[in-house]
Design a protein around this motif. Structure first.
Motif, PDB file in Angstrom:
ATOM      1  N   THR A  79       0.842  -1.198   0.000  1.00 23.37           N
ATOM      2  CA  THR A  79       0.000   0.000   0.000  1.00 23.37           C
ATOM      3  C   THR A  79       0.879   1.251   0.000  1.00 23.37           C
ATOM      4  O   THR A  79       2.111   1.164  -0.067  1.00 23.37           O
ATOM      5  CB  THR A  79      -0.961  -0.010   1.203  1.00 23.37           C
ATOM      6  N   ILE A  80       0.241   2.425   0.061  1.00 24.25           N
ATOM      7  CA  ILE A  80       0.987   3.684   0.074  1.00 24.25           C
ATOM      8  C   ILE A  80       1.553   3.941   1.462  1.00 24.25           C
ATOM      9  O   ILE A  80       1.193   3.262   2.437  1.00 24.25           O
ATOM     10  CB  ILE A  80       0.091   4.866  -0.368  1.00 24.25           C
ATOM     11  N   LEU A  84       1.837   9.673   3.098  1.00 26.77           N
ATOM     12  CA  LEU A  84       1.000  10.072   1.973  1.00 26.77           C
ATOM     13  C   LEU A  84      -0.480   9.920   2.327  1.00 26.77           C
ATOM     14  O   LEU A  84      -1.299  10.790   2.003  1.00 26.77           O
ATOM     15  CB  LEU A  84       1.334   9.238   0.734  1.00 26.77           C
ATOM     16  N   LYS A  85      -0.829   8.836   3.005  1.00 27.61           N
ATOM     17  CA  LYS A  85      -2.223   8.624   3.405  1.00 27.61           C
ATOM     18  C   LYS A  85      -2.670   9.751   4.336  1.00 27.61           C
ATOM     19  O   LYS A  85      -3.784  10.287   4.205  1.00 27.61           O
ATOM     20  CB  LYS A  85      -2.358   7.281   4.121  1.00 27.61           C
ATOM     21  N   GLN A 119      -0.407   1.654  -6.243  1.00 30.33           N
ATOM     22  CA  GLN A 119      -1.106   2.520  -7.195  1.00 30.33           C
ATOM     23  C   GLN A 119      -2.593   2.193  -7.261  1.00 30.33           C
ATOM     24  O   GLN A 119      -3.433   3.097  -7.363  1.00 30.33           O
ATOM     25  CB  GLN A 119      -0.464   2.404  -8.583  1.00 30.33           C
ATOM     26  N   VAL A 120      -2.927   0.895  -7.201  1.00 26.34           N
ATOM     27  CA  VAL A 120      -4.345   0.508  -7.181  1.00 26.34           C
ATOM     28  C   VAL A 120      -5.022   1.085  -5.936  1.00 26.34           C
ATOM     29  O   VAL A 120      -6.132   1.628  -5.999  1.00 26.34           O
ATOM     30  CB  VAL A 120      -4.487  -1.036  -7.209  1.00 26.34           C
ATOM     31  N   HIS A 121      -4.349   1.003  -4.798  1.00 24.45           N
ATOM     32  CA  HIS A 121      -4.886   1.538  -3.548  1.00 24.45           C
ATOM     33  C   HIS A 121      -5.056   3.061  -3.650  1.00 24.45           C
ATOM     34  O   HIS A 121      -6.088   3.612  -3.245  1.00 24.45           O
ATOM     35  CB  HIS A 121      -3.961   1.176  -2.391  1.00 24.45           C
ATOM     36  N   LEU A 122      -4.062   3.726  -4.206  1.00 20.99           N
ATOM     37  CA  LEU A 122      -4.104   5.182  -4.318  1.00 20.99           C
ATOM     38  C   LEU A 122      -5.249   5.630  -5.227  1.00 20.99           C
ATOM     39  O   LEU A 122      -5.915   6.641  -4.961  1.00 20.99           O
ATOM     40  CB  LEU A 122      -2.764   5.708  -4.835  1.00 20.99           C
ATOM     41  N   ARG A 123      -5.500   4.877  -6.295  1.00 18.14           N
ATOM     42  CA  ARG A 123      -6.617   5.215  -7.184  1.00 18.14           C
ATOM     43  C   ARG A 123      -7.949   5.178  -6.433  1.00 18.14           C
ATOM     44  O   ARG A 123      -8.811   6.026  -6.640  1.00 18.14           O
ATOM     45  CB  ARG A 123      -6.662   4.254  -8.372  1.00 18.14           C
ATOM     46  N   ALA A 128     -12.419   8.567  -3.777  1.00 15.78           N
ATOM     47  CA  ALA A 128     -13.323   8.566  -2.625  1.00 15.78           C
ATOM     48  C   ALA A 128     -14.038   9.904  -2.473  1.00 15.78           C
ATOM     49  O   ALA A 128     -13.519  10.951  -2.879  1.00 15.78           O
ATOM     50  CB  ALA A 128     -12.535   8.258  -1.347  1.00 15.78           C
ATOM     51  N   PRO A 129     -15.246   9.891  -1.871  1.00 14.53           N
ATOM     52  CA  PRO A 129     -15.945  11.155  -1.580  1.00 14.53           C
ATOM     53  C   PRO A 129     -15.077  12.038  -0.686  1.00 14.53           C
ATOM     54  O   PRO A 129     -14.464  11.564   0.264  1.00 14.53           O
ATOM     55  CB  PRO A 129     -17.200  10.680  -0.834  1.00 14.53           C
TER      56      PRO A 129
END
Length: 411
Positions: A79-80, A84-85, A119-123, A128-129
């Motif tokens: 994951t990121i 960054l999160k 990258q999939v997680h970041l997308r 997200a709202p």
């Protein structure tokens, strides 16, 4: 185009930072890229709102005014990074700079698969709202084996990798162009052209409209002059040298602060009638409402439009060509937003110049000529001499911020 690149790691040594730095250097003719660090962003805690902190405001202002964002993410445990999160949490809590903002994701990793899972997680996060970014679909750039990917100068070694990166960036540029058409400008609030809300640098104790404001205000703050040295970001000059430097510019320069007070113009040695934007010493310090006091209400609305557009970040600059000037003059005005260290609006600098000599020189130096009807360098075919609006996208005549009769401009 102007992009910002977010380094998705708070580590001192980061291959994702190196990747963004390579893009910044190697593709500088395609776009301008400014790198943003997240080292100083605090851990997200909704009970202790730090949305107004310098670190968060800096990122918010930079992202808001960018045409697009490139995020370079490492991959930590599929994951990121927590840093960054946490940054994305702050920028989707009370502030929402990613909303409808074009974003491209890239990443570098030690391992073969690059940062595919991160990258999939970041997308998912960017979709997200509260975030609501426009993330470029596909075009995954996954730089694996990052330790071996760069030479000792920070350049990507493999030519095929560079070409693929370039194709991804070209697609992002096109994507930004499409998405930008969906952008809705922030509504422009009424501008306080009367300077009724002093800011930190406002000199109180003298009326802004006093014709002797410069002398009186200088005495109040003990302003330096003459051969006193001034330390600048990238230089050390005396006040006299600064004056010589600014007066030697082949442009007319003016500056109004974010309180809409007119504070400076160069070329003070010129007679007003010889200037494209007529200025007199008694105007220095004036309220913008006073500088433009002779304008009809419709023109004053244009002044407000320019200031509000730049203050809101709807546009980075406003450009216009003043109609009705002689054939040997293309009277060009460029209004550019200025920013404080945290990226917030700090006022406008205006550059006024005769574009025709520059155009003539360019055509002669390159052996080119203007095309399209009967246009010449003196009267370009693509310029509407009635409205001043050009095919290249100048402000429409209803929003043109310059009074062609008086030479008065947004400041």
């Amino acid at each position: 185009m102007k992009f910002v690149g977010i380094v998705g790691s708070n580590a001192d040594q980061s291959y994702n930072r190196m990747l963004l730095q390579f893009i910044q250097r190697h593709f500088k003719v395609k776009f301008e890229l400014e790198l943003l660090e997240i080292k100083d962003v605090p851990m997200f805690n909704q009970d202790e709102d730090q949305s107004n902190s310098f670190a968060i405001q800096y990122l918010y202002n930079k992202i808001t005014r960018a045409d697009g964002v490139i995020i370079a993410t490492p991959e930590h445990n599929h994951t990121i990074t927590p840093a960054l999160k946490s940054t994305l949490e702050w920028l989707s809590f009370n502030l929402h700079p990613f909303e409808n903002k074009p974003v491209m994701i890239i990443g570098a990793s030690y391992y073969d698969q690059g940062t595919s899972r991160a990258q999939v997680h970041l997308r998912k996060i960017l979709d997200a709202p509260g975030v609501n970014a426009y993330t470029l679909p596909g075009n995954e750039f996954l730089l694996g084996k990052a330790k071996e990917a760069f030479d000792d100068k920070g350049n990507i070694i493999n030519e095929g990798t560079v070409k693929f990166l370039e194709s991804c960036l070209d697609n992002f540029i096109k994507y930004v162009g499409v998405v930008s058409k969906l952008k809705k400008p922030k509504p422009i609030a009424p501008e306080d052209l009367d300077c009724t809300k002093p800011i930190a640098t406002t000199i109180t104790g003298v009326d802004p409209d006093d014709p002797d404001w410069l002398e009186k205000a200088s005495k109040l703050v003990n302003a330096v002059e003459g051969d006193t040295y001034v330390k600048l970001d990238n230089g050390l000059l005396t006040v006299n040298q600064l004056n010589m430097f600014l007066n030697a510019m082949p442009f007319e320069l003016t500056y109004a602060d974010d309180n809409n007070q007119f504070l400076y113009y160069n070329n003070s040695h010129q007679e007003p009638d010889t200037m494209l934007g007529k200025r007199v010493l008694a105007q220095v310090g004036n309220r913008l409402s006073t500088v433009h006091g002779t304008l009809p209400p419709a023109r004053m609305k244009n002044v407000e439009w320019v200031v509000g557009t730049l203050r809101n970040g709807n546009q980075e600059y406003v450009r216009t060509i003043v109609p009705g000037t002689p054939a040997e003059i293309i009277n060009t005005h460029n209004y550019q937003a200025m920013y404080y260290p945290d990226g917030s609006y700090a006022g406008i600098n205006e550059i006024i110049f005769n574009f025709k000599p520059w155009l003539d020189w360019y055509l002669e130096a390159t052996g080119q000529r203007l095309v399209g009807g009967s246009g010449t360098a003196a009267a370009p075919a693509h310029v509407d001499a009635t409205s001043g609006a050009s095919d290249a996208g100048s402000a429409p005549a209803t929003s043109t911020p310059t009074d062609a009769n008086s030479g008065a401009s947004a400041h």
